[in-house]
Write an enzyme that holds these catalytic residues in place. Structure first.
Site, PDB file in Angstrom:
ATOM      1  N   ILE A 159      73.616 -61.266 -50.743  1.00  0.00           N
ATOM      2  CA  ILE A 159      72.744 -61.291 -51.931  1.00  0.00           C
ATOM      3  C   ILE A 159      71.513 -62.154 -51.639  1.00  0.00           C
ATOM      4  CG2 ILE A 159      72.566 -62.167 -54.314  1.00  0.00           C
ATOM      5  CD1 ILE A 159      75.377 -61.124 -54.827  1.00  0.00           C
ATOM      6  N   GLY A 160      71.741 -63.258 -50.947  1.00  0.00           N
ATOM      7  CA  GLY A 160      70.613 -64.115 -50.560  1.00  0.00           C
ATOM      8  C   GLY A 160      69.633 -63.361 -49.673  1.00  0.00           C
ATOM      9  N   TRP A 216      69.186 -60.265 -49.385  1.00  0.00           N
ATOM     10  CA  TRP A 216      68.535 -59.156 -50.087  1.00  0.00           C
ATOM     11  C   TRP A 216      67.186 -59.609 -50.670  1.00  0.00           C
ATOM     12  CZ3 TRP A 216      67.925 -58.827 -55.606  1.00  0.00           C
ATOM     13  CH2 TRP A 216      67.368 -57.626 -56.037  1.00  0.00           C
ATOM     14  N   HIS A 217      67.099 -60.890 -51.034  1.00  0.00           N
ATOM     15  CA  HIS A 217      65.838 -61.405 -51.581  1.00  0.00           C
ATOM     16  C   HIS A 217      64.780 -61.582 -50.486  1.00  0.00           C
ATOM     17  CE1 HIS A 217      68.610 -62.528 -54.849  1.00  0.00           C
ATOM     18  NE2 HIS A 217      67.568 -62.367 -55.614  1.00  0.00           N
ATOM     19  N   GLY A 218      65.222 -61.720 -49.267  1.00  0.00           N
ATOM     20  CA  GLY A 218      64.290 -61.916 -48.161  1.00  0.00           C
ATOM     21  C   GLY A 218      65.072 -62.468 -46.986  1.00  0.00           C
TER      22      GLY A 218
END
Lengths: 474, 369
Positions: A389-390, A392-394
């Site tokens: 998930i982390g 996925w943000h960048g």
């Protein structure tokens, strides 16, 4: 999105609410969705990309539909019409280059018309090839998932972003030396990928309902949820899309209330907090511990108001269009532990990861030949889910650490819950004690989440660590 | 219609009616005064006027509501009984481009806690603003007079004098009513007909939305100003003021040998001096230091702004005007060596400001004696 863009989208949604009917709703939405992804795509320093990236999203969507739809469902009259309608709309967008030297629907002038026709011909060829000759075999579908993730990596990992920018600049005849990691801003790609992977995975597991091309495009690029979610499930979306249109003062009022709430959250609260909340510029400039904490708290509230404001806007607009998008936030900062926080923060994302990563992973670890202790299963599943998930943000160290921070936090909470279970049972009927503990736990959870934003808000490890030191008064 | 829908409908209708009423009545009740400010109460007052083209980095912004600007200053506090209040007005060299608040001219005047002969503490306030226009200076001075100054120091330079520059300064252009009133009242020879009029609709809430938003943002930027003490963006590097100059002897389209006095706003200085004297506030006019280049073509020009002939003539006119009109006038044009200028021919380094501050303290001492 600017407030003008949001006002226009709200106006369009309100008009659609008034005039929409079930017979034409799908086609009206198709027209609006395709136009909106060109219109919302931000300007880019690489020539013509604000035209080609939305086109690529439509191409990917149609291709995925072609490989996931049952072969006998593919070439129906309705689907041909939807495909041709999409092509005609793209051509109309491209033709605006003859009306103005600047972009009318797109951020800049669309590319040469010949190039557009050639591009569309090529896309059509790919779609027809997959549509005619492919069966939704597991291997092919997996290959597609891998392909979409690979593209995601190329637009999220700084070193590959730079490479991509250089290559694209060379293709369009621009100087690759001027490439930067900020060149590629692809509106909604990460949300599109979630919906596409969800579709492909459901096809692999045989759970995918039959869906027409028109419905599928509307699902993947539904304009209210295109920029910032929520990530709807296809079955639920289809149910609304196929249901009769409810047009009443009540539905209008509910949509209006959400939009109003979204506007206040985003443009009054979040934008005001943004002026003084933690960022790379001010992180190390503040001159006292108190101010350091204040800007971290301001960021925590700002990001919530910003994101949940956008969600409210999306839900409100969608409501007017007859689609009830899922909720994304449910008072996450009032939760007494990290697990509850994540059950109420960006809920559609966490549900997606739960359904397509966490659960399959834990299942496979538990049912594998090697016996893995339950604690290790929980540790690996929670930490890896949060790291993903982390990322996925960048794809930066800071986002990875933010994921780790939450993954480890959830694991520690999991262990703590097990450890304190006997105490919890023992004091079950001590209401005041429970209330007090819950308040303390909520406070603690908020502190942990707020501190986690330090990784999220700042661009590198050095500045994050420096901020942590200052927060601790070191 | 459900109860909830009725409720929302009523909220929307009542909200719209109230907004409409407030919007239309705004011009009647709002007279441009925005003295309500979080500065000097919640946040410390700012040491210089709000100005910033990159607010997100400067924690400061440019706005044009003079009352709101003044209310954000530390000047807007009650004067202590033992304070000798000095207000310094001028352009960006006074405001302190590239300098931290304590490094500016007023910061350095205050550094050594100077005192007057009768034991009053000299406290200088920075009312410089980054644009070159005397009418803009006079607008600010006019406002500053309500803060009980004991002395006004007006730093000027030739570039502030051309009449065509007067109304182009953003602060003047965005305060047309005040400027027109001042020009008419003081018989200043400026054509204010080019200034836009402000009608009823521009005075409504919607018409003034930008101004009101700026005032709110100024209050919000007070948080980071308090937290960081930063009020402008400090670039890591800047382009130094030109020392090697073009062989061009023109100034504002003129090539000499004489300045067209009718095209210069010398009468604004006269009006300003008169205005201060009317309420018995002494005023000192100082010709601020300029970069005197020793580079290429420095025999033709002193610096990027000024050819030698124009600047020399300006100094003569200023000197003569001061004598004729009995101004307290000092010429500090060559006070600071060329190495102490930063990114412009009038912007001083920390050392340059220190030299000037010492000189100004000496002048204040002389005047008070």
């Amino acid at each position: 999105m600017s407030i003008i863009q949001i006002a226009i989208l709200c106006g369009v949604s309100a008009l659609a609410h008034v005039f929409i009917n079930v017979k034409w709703r799908g086609w009206l939405l198709l027209g609006l969705n395709i136009t909106a992804i060109y219109w919302l795509q931000p300007a880019m320093p690489i020539r013509w990309m604000d035209f080609w990236l939305p086109t690529l999203i439509i191409a990917m969507t149609v291709t995925v539909w072609a490989i996931t739809a049952r072969p006998e469902m593919r070439f129906t009259k309705n689907n041909w019409c939807a495909g041709l309608f999409a092509v005609l709309l793209i051509i109309c967008v491209a033709l605006t280059r003859f009306i103005s030297d600047e972009g009318i629907i797109t951020a800049s002038r669309p590319p040469q018309f010949g190039a557009v026709l050639a591009g569309l011909f090529f896309i059509g060829l790919i779609v027809l090839t997959f549509g005619k000759f492919s069966n939704p075999s597991k291997g092919l579908l997996t290959l597609f998932i891998a392909g979409f993730i690979l593209i995601f990596v190329f637009i999220k990992l700084p070193v590959l972003m730079l490479l991509t920018s250089k290559v694209l600049r060379m293709i369009v005849g621009q100087n690759p030396q001027t490439a930067s990691t900020f060149d590629i801003r692809w509106l909604g790609y990460s949300y599109v990928v979630f919906r596409i992977i969800h579709t492909i995975r459901d096809r692999m597991t045989g759970r995918l309902p039959d869906i027409s091309l028109q419905e599928f495009i509307n699902y993947v690029i539904f304009y209210p949820s295109m920029p910032a979610g929520p990530i709807d499930r296809m079955e639920r979306f289809l149910k609304d899309l196929r249901a009769p249109v409810t047009r009443s003062p009540d539905t209008f009022a509910i949509g209006a209330e959400r939009i109003f709430s979204g506007l206040i959250k985003k443009f009054i609260i979040a934008d005001s907090l943004a002026i003084f909340s933690l960022n790379a510029g001010n992180a190390l400039q503040v001159n006292s511990i108190v101010w350091q904490w204040i800007i971290v708290y301001a960021y925590a509230i700002q990001i919530y108001m910003d994101f949940s404001g956008y969600t409210d806007l999306a839900i409100g607009m969608a409501y007017w269009l007859g689609v009830r998008l899922p909720e994304n936030f449910n008072q996450p900062y009032t939760r007494a532990n990290l697990t509850q926080f994540w059950n109420n923060w960006h809920m559609s994302l966490t549900q997606w990861f739960r359904g397509y990563y966490f659960n399959p992973l834990t299942r496979s670890m538990k049912s594998g030949k090697i016996k893995i202790p339950a604690t290790v299963v929980v540790l690996v599943a929670q930490v890896s889910t949060m790291v993903l998930i982390g990322l996925w943000h960048g794809m930066t160290w800071n986002f990875l650490l933010w994921g780790l921070w939450h993954g480890m936090g959830m694991f520690i909470h999991n262990r703590w819950s097990d450890f304190t279970k006997p105490l919890t049972i023992k004091y079950e009927d001590r209401t005041m004690l429970k209330k007090g503990w819950s308040l303390f736990a909520t406070f603690l959870t908020f502190q942990y989440v707020a501190l986690g934003w330090v990784w999220f808000a700042l661009p590198n490890l050095d500045s994050s660590i420096a901020v942590f030191k200052r927060l601790a008064g070191l | 219609m459900s109860e909830k829908a009725r409720f929302i409908r009523n909220v929307i209708i009542k909200g719209l009616v109230m907004f409409l009423a407030l919007n239309l009545s705004w011009p009647i009740f709002y007279k441009g005064s925005a003295t309500l400010s979080l500065y000097n109460s919640v946040f410390p007052g700012r040491p210089r006027l709000p100005f910033g083209e990159t607010p997100e980095k400067a924690y400061n912004l440019s706005l044009f509501n003079i009352n709101a600007m003044m209310s954000s200053l530390e000047l807007a506090t009650t004067k202590a009984s033992d304070e000798f209040r000095v207000v310094v007005i001028g352009d960006s060299s006074v405001w302190g481009t590239l300098l931290r608040p304590e490094e500016t001219l007023t910061g350095q005047i205050n550094r050594g806690d100077p005192a007057t002969g009768d034991g009053k503490s000299i406290r200088a306030y920075n009312l410089g603003y980054p644009s070159m226009s005397l009418i803009k200076d006079m607008l600010l001075m006019d406002e500053a007079l309500s803060y009980d100054p004991d002395l006004i120091i007006w730093m000027v330079t030739l570039e502030s004098f051309p009449k065509k520059n007067q109304l182009e300064a953003p602060l003047a252009a965005n305060n047309p009513e005040r400027v027109s009133e001042m020009v008419q009242l003081r018989n200043i020879a400026l054509d204010v007909s080019q200034l836009p009029g402000i009608g009823y609709w521009q005075n409504t809430l919607i018409g003034r939305r930008r101004e009101l938003a700026d005032i709110l943002r100024l209050q919000l930027y007070g948080i980071l100003w308090s937290a960081t003490g930063i009020d402008q963006e400090y670039p890591a590097a800047y382009s130094a003021a030109l020392r090697d100059l073009d062989a061009d002897n023109s100034f504002g389209g003129l090539t000499g040998p004489d300045l067209q006095v009718s095209e210069m706003a010398f009468d604004v200085i006269s009006a300003g001096v008169k205005r201060a004297q009317e309420i018995n506030v002494p005023i000192i006019v100082i010709n601020e230091p300029i970069l005197i280049s020793e580079g290429k073509n420095s025999n033709i020009r002193y610096n990027y702004y000024y050819p030698r002939w124009a600047y020399d003539r300006y100094r003569e006119i200023m000197h003569d005007s001061a004598v004729i009109n009995n101004w307290r006038y000092y010429d500090c044009w060559n006070l600071v060596p060329q190495g102490e200028f930063t990114n412009s021919a009038v912007h001083l380094s920390v050392t340059g400001e220190s030299i000037l501050a010492e000189e100004i303290l000496r002048i204040i001492g002389m005047e008070l004696d």
